[in-house]
Scaffold this active site. Structure first.
Site, PDB file in Angstrom:
ATOM      1  N   LYS A   1      14.881   4.085 -10.831  1.00 34.65           N
ATOM      2  CA  LYS A   1      13.689   4.237  -9.978  1.00 34.65           C
ATOM      3  C   LYS A   1      13.728   3.204  -8.849  1.00 34.65           C
ATOM      4  O   LYS A   1      13.517   3.538  -7.691  1.00 34.65           O
ATOM      5  CB  LYS A   1      12.382   4.123 -10.783  1.00 34.65           C
ATOM      6  CG  LYS A   1      11.173   4.223  -9.847  1.00 34.65           C
ATOM      7  CD  LYS A   1       9.810   4.289 -10.456  1.00 34.65           C
ATOM      8  CE  LYS A   1       8.759   4.324  -9.334  1.00 34.65           C
ATOM      9  NZ  LYS A   1       7.381   4.279  -9.757  1.00 34.65           N
TER      10      LYS A   1
ATOM     11  N   ASP B   1       0.881  -1.167   0.000  1.00 33.07           N
ATOM     12  CA  ASP B   1       0.000   0.000   0.000  1.00 33.07           C
ATOM     13  C   ASP B   1       0.914   1.210   0.000  1.00 33.07           C
ATOM     14  O   ASP B   1       1.859   1.290   0.787  1.00 33.07           O
ATOM     15  CB  ASP B   1      -0.948   0.026   1.200  1.00 33.07           C
ATOM     16  CG  ASP B   1      -2.122   0.964   0.908  1.00 33.07           C
ATOM     17  OD1 ASP B   1      -2.934   0.633   0.019  1.00 33.07           O
ATOM     18  OD2 ASP B   1      -2.201   2.038   1.524  1.00 33.07           O
TER      19      ASP B   1
HETATM   20  P1  IMP Z   1      -2.947   1.728  -3.553  1.00 38.63           P
HETATM   21  O1  IMP Z   1      -3.322   0.678  -4.528  1.00 38.63           O
HETATM   22  O2  IMP Z   1      -4.056   2.174  -2.665  1.00 38.63           O
HETATM   23  O3  IMP Z   1      -1.690   1.397  -2.802  1.00 38.63           O
HETATM   24  O4  IMP Z   1      -2.649   3.004  -4.467  1.00 38.63           O
HETATM   25  C1  IMP Z   1      -1.422   3.538  -4.619  1.00 38.63           C
HETATM   26  C2  IMP Z   1      -1.537   4.773  -5.481  1.00 38.63           C
HETATM   27  O5  IMP Z   1      -0.478   5.659  -5.102  1.00 38.63           O
HETATM   28  C3  IMP Z   1      -1.298   4.461  -6.958  1.00 38.63           C
HETATM   29  O6  IMP Z   1      -2.498   4.239  -7.633  1.00 38.63           O
HETATM   30  C4  IMP Z   1      -0.597   5.715  -7.428  1.00 38.63           C
HETATM   31  O7  IMP Z   1      -1.538   6.698  -7.720  1.00 38.63           O
HETATM   32  C5  IMP Z   1       0.196   6.152  -6.210  1.00 38.63           C
HETATM   33  N1  IMP Z   1       1.550   5.561  -6.238  1.00 38.63           N
HETATM   34  C6  IMP Z   1       2.046   4.595  -5.434  1.00 38.63           C
HETATM   35  N2  IMP Z   1       3.305   4.294  -5.766  1.00 38.63           N
HETATM   36  C7  IMP Z   1       3.602   5.059  -6.815  1.00 38.63           C
HETATM   37  C8  IMP Z   1       4.762   5.173  -7.621  1.00 38.63           C
HETATM   38  O8  IMP Z   1       5.765   4.466  -7.478  1.00 38.63           O
HETATM   39  N3  IMP Z   1       4.693   6.090  -8.603  1.00 38.63           N
HETATM   40  C9  IMP Z   1       3.606   6.881  -8.812  1.00 38.63           C
HETATM   41  N4  IMP Z   1       2.490   6.786  -8.115  1.00 38.63           N
HETATM   42  C10 IMP Z   1       2.491   5.885  -7.108  1.00 38.63           C
END
Ligand code: IMP
Length: 206
Positions: A178, A66
């Protein structure tokens, strides 16, 4: 060690594989997406909820991530709401057009227009869950929010995030660069070290 990645987010999946496979893990993709209610109030809680839900459904040791973008001048938003920031009441909603990612970026740039403090960080919390044991690790990548998009690589907010010590955006870095500096790279390498400290040596499954 074979681990199921608890995500169908293509960007995340690609990075988890890229980072974990050279460390000796076999990363398996879920056969279908699960709707997991991310009702936690922290990255850790939400990662744990996803890890448990995927473990219950597929019965495999699971790794969940997350993550999100924490912006200083927005009291830490979008934070755990990063993927659905566009639809949040905070700062006015946007329509998910042409995509949720574009709407998220549009909203963030709108809220930061004219704001001098552009400080932000990406945060990732990763959880490995075996059904009766869990491990977690966190990683951060500090930087600032650019005025406009730059670059085509990565995913999500990468085109508007400039990591500390770099001239361009995260989306302009090579995948290797990255992974070396990213929140996800740091968190996953820590998790692998934790496993190593427990006497576990990963080996790619035959
Ligand atoms: P999750 O699925 O709730 O963890 O959503 C994470 C969200 O954070 C993603 O959909 C992206 O919008 C943002 N995010 C997380 N990691 C990255 C990254 O490495 N690059 C750019 N956006 C990220």
């Amino acid at each position: 060690m074979r681990v199921l990645a608890a995500t169908t987010n293509e960007g995340k999946l690609k990075e988890i594989k890229r980072i974990m496979e050279p460390l000796g893990f076999e990363v398996v993709e879920p056969k279908r997406k699960l709707k997991v209610e991310e009702s936690g109030t922290s990255f850790l809680e939400n990662a744990y909820l996803k890890a448990c839900a995927y473990y219950k459904e597929f019965g495999l040791t699971t790794i969940a991530d997350d993550s999100g973008l924490v912006v200083d001048s927005l009291q830490g938003y979008p934070g755990i709401f990063s993927s659905r920031f566009y639809a949040l009441d905070f700062g006015g909603k946007e329509l998910p057009e042409p995509s949720a990612t574009e709407a998220n970026i549009r909203k963030l740039l709108r809220l930061l227009k004219g704001i001098e403090d552009r400080g932000a960080k990406f945060v990732a919390c990763v959880v490995l869950y075996t059904g009766d044991k869990g491990l977690f690790a966190e990683g951060e990548c500090k930087g600032e929010i650019l005025e406009e998009k730059r670059g085509e690589g990565g995913f999500g907010y990468d085109p508007i995030f400039k990591p500390e010590g770099f001239e361009g955006s995260m989306a302009q870095l090579s995948p290797e660069e990255k992974d070396r500096i990213s929140h996800r790279g740091k968190a996953l390498r820590k998790l692998s070290e934790l496993l190593g400290g427990l006497g576990y040596t990963p080996q790619i499954c035959p």
